[in-house]
Design an enzyme around this catalytic site. Structure first.
Site, PDB file in Angstrom:
ATOM      1  CG  ASP A  95     -35.381  -7.898 -33.350  1.00  0.00           C
ATOM      2  OD1 ASP A  95     -35.946  -7.015 -32.663  1.00  0.00           O
ATOM      3  OD2 ASP A  95     -35.316  -9.082 -32.993  1.00  0.00           O
ATOM      4  CG  ASP A  96     -34.250  -4.587 -30.240  1.00  0.00           C
ATOM      5  OD1 ASP A  96     -34.270  -5.775 -30.641  1.00  0.00           O
ATOM      6  OD2 ASP A  96     -34.585  -4.287 -29.075  1.00  0.00           O
ATOM      7  CG  ASP A  99     -28.358 -11.783 -26.617  1.00  0.00           C
ATOM      8  OD1 ASP A  99     -27.334 -12.483 -26.594  1.00  0.00           O
ATOM      9  OD2 ASP A  99     -28.794 -11.202 -25.614  1.00  0.00           O
TER      10      ASP A  99
END
Length: 162
Positions: A95-96, A99
């Site tokens: 994933d980028d 969070d």
């Protein structure tokens, strides 16, 4: 930027920086052994997955599709739009960004044996990631290149204090 008041700063990422950071993640993953494939978490994981697949010479790339945000804010609950079979053993899950860790927790429940790697990590979600490159503060909204356009912005000194 998100209208959520928890984000006080923005961190714009250019295409060049994303490419360099994804390649740096590839370097970290290179010596970890053989991965038979990549599972990209869409949509943010698609571009880093393509770069990492090239750098690690991986040709098998699949997706797990989860929608946890609309265009500006987090949804109350993440929607699983597409999943993959198996427990993730031998796969690299990309994933980028991690969070809050909400999407990461969901994906790790589905694919508990996958090696989970992100380009960027925030403190709340970082413990859920096996490998990452750059840590960003929790109160920062990352502006990825696919979410931005080139245009004039007011210098920091000229902006109103929040």
């Amino acid at each position: 930027m998100s209208t959520n008041s928890t984000y006080r700063k923005t961190y714009p990422i250019s295409w060049d920086q994303l490419h360099r950071d994804s390649k740096a993640l590839s370097w970290r993953l290179l010596d970890m052994g053989y991965f038979k494939g990549i599972i990209a978490i869409t949509r943010g994981g698609l571009v880093p997955s393509a770069i990492i697949a090239r750098e690690l010479d991986i040709h098998l790339v699949d997706t797990i599709c989860i929608s946890g945000y609309d265009w500006k804010d987090k949804k109350d609950e993440a929607d699983i739009l597409k999943t993959v079979e198996g427990n993730g053993e031998g796969y690299l899950l990309i994933d980028d960004l991690v969070d809050t860790g909400r999407t990461a927790q969901l994906v790790k429940e589905i694919l508990p044996k996958a090696h989970f790697a992100t380009v960027y990590a925030k403190p709340a979600g970082r413990p859920l990631v096996d490998t990452f490159v750059t840590e960003v503060s929790q109160d920062t909204w990352i502006l990825f290149p696919w979410d931005t356009e080139s245009q004039f912005v007011t210098p920091l000194a000229g902006r109103e204090k929040a």
